[in-house]
Design a protein around this motif. Structure first.
Motif, PDB file in Angstrom:
ATOM      1  N   GLN A   1      -3.606  -4.992   9.510  1.00 46.47           N
ATOM      2  CA  GLN A   1      -4.768  -5.694   8.989  1.00 46.47           C
ATOM      3  C   GLN A   1      -4.282  -6.832   8.096  1.00 46.47           C
ATOM      4  OE1 GLN A   1      -7.637  -3.196   7.025  1.00 46.47           O
ATOM      5  NE2 GLN A   1      -8.541  -4.917   5.962  1.00 46.47           N
ATOM      6  N   ILE A   2      -4.661  -8.044   8.445  1.00 45.09           N
ATOM      7  CA  ILE A   2      -4.240  -9.223   7.701  1.00 45.09           C
ATOM      8  C   ILE A   2      -5.475  -9.828   7.048  1.00 45.09           C
ATOM      9  CG2 ILE A   2      -3.202 -11.519   7.863  1.00 45.09           C
ATOM     10  CD1 ILE A   2      -1.797 -10.514  10.463  1.00 45.09           C
TER      11      ILE A   2
ATOM     12  N   LEU B   1       4.405 -12.643  -0.585  1.00 45.92           N
ATOM     13  CA  LEU B   1       4.615 -11.371   0.095  1.00 45.92           C
ATOM     14  C   LEU B   1       3.844 -10.259  -0.609  1.00 45.92           C
ATOM     15  CD1 LEU B   1       6.132  -9.582   2.184  1.00 45.92           C
ATOM     16  CD2 LEU B   1       7.963  -9.398   0.491  1.00 45.92           C
ATOM     17  N   PHE B   2       2.768  -9.774   0.042  1.00 45.23           N
ATOM     18  CA  PHE B   2       1.964  -8.666  -0.471  1.00 45.23           C
ATOM     19  C   PHE B   2       1.604  -7.779   0.712  1.00 45.23           C
ATOM     20  CE2 PHE B   2       1.381 -12.193  -3.376  1.00 45.23           C
ATOM     21  CZ  PHE B   2       1.669 -11.593  -4.595  1.00 45.23           C
TER      22      PHE B   2
ATOM     23  N   ARG C   1      -2.060  -4.815   5.343  1.00 36.94           N
ATOM     24  CA  ARG C   1      -2.057  -3.348   5.375  1.00 36.94           C
ATOM     25  C   ARG C   1      -1.584  -2.929   6.761  1.00 36.94           C
ATOM     26  NH1 ARG C   1      -4.805  -0.555   1.517  1.00 36.94           N
ATOM     27  NH2 ARG C   1      -6.147  -1.776   0.158  1.00 36.94           N
ATOM     28  N   VAL C   2      -0.606  -2.045   6.777  1.00 41.25           N
ATOM     29  CA  VAL C   2      -0.095  -1.534   8.038  1.00 41.25           C
ATOM     30  C   VAL C   2      -0.267  -0.016   8.018  1.00 41.25           C
ATOM     31  CG1 VAL C   2       1.914  -1.322   9.553  1.00 41.25           C
ATOM     32  CG2 VAL C   2       1.584  -3.410   8.196  1.00 41.25           C
ATOM     33  N   SER C   3      -0.988   0.498   8.998  1.00 43.69           N
ATOM     34  CA  SER C   3      -1.213   1.934   9.107  1.00 43.69           C
ATOM     35  C   SER C   3      -0.556   2.445  10.381  1.00 43.69           C
ATOM     36  CB  SER C   3      -2.709   2.249   9.130  1.00 43.69           C
ATOM     37  OG  SER C   3      -3.314   1.849   7.916  1.00 43.69           O
ATOM     38  N   TYR C   4       0.022   3.637  10.278  1.00 47.25           N
ATOM     39  CA  TYR C   4       0.724   4.231  11.411  1.00 47.25           C
ATOM     40  C   TYR C   4       0.743   5.746  11.240  1.00 47.25           C
ATOM     41  CZ  TYR C   4       4.437   4.408   7.952  1.00 47.25           C
ATOM     42  OH  TYR C   4       5.155   4.657   6.816  1.00 47.25           O
TER      43      TYR C   4
END
Length: 142
Positions: free
Chosen positions: A71-72, A40-41, A5-8
């Motif tokens: 977040q990994i 890849l998720f 999850r990548v938040s920006y």
């Protein structure tokens, strides 16, 4: 089997930069965690300014509105050195590939076990693999 999850903050990154971030994360996971290339998720979340909070100077690291929360979630078992190498590689490569500031790469690693994953069909595929059972789309846990 990582889930990312990548938040920006919205409007900080263009779509081509987000694609570069995705590719860079995947390359680092392959290099340091030996993740299969087809595993890849990833999901990216853009937040409005009023939804995005952070301390600009926590631990004497000067952050900007270009901050990425990465977040990994992955299987436990990596060494401290693998984790440190992953963090360093991500910060370094993202800073040149995107480009962005290394100070704005914030990484959280969450470790899980095989029983904590279902990749579809309500089946714990990784448990089946560990038990030596065939994993297929219609497999059951019986």
């Amino acid at each position: 089997m990582p889930f990312i999850r990548v938040s920006y903050m919205e409007q900080q990154y263009e779509s081509r930069q987000l694609e570069q971030i995705s590719q860079t994360i995947m390359e680092a996971l392959i290099q340091h965690f030996h993740v299969p290339e087809d595993d890849l998720f990833q999901v990216f979340h853009a937040h409005k300014r009023e939804e995005f909070f952070y301390n600009r100077n926590y631990l004497n690291i000067e952050r900007s509105n270009g901050l990425l929360f990465i977040q990994i979630t992955c299987k436990s078992g990596r060494t401290v050195e693998q984790k440190r190498s992953l963090y360093d590689t991500l910060a370094t490569k993202l800073s040149t590939a995107v480009p962005m500031r290394k100070e704005d790469v914030f990484i959280v690693l969450l470790e899980t076990e095989f029983e904590d994953w279902s990749f579809g069909n309500g089946v714990a595929q990784m448990l089946q693999r560990r038990e030596g059972r065939e994993v297929s789309d219609g497999a059951s846990e019986d």
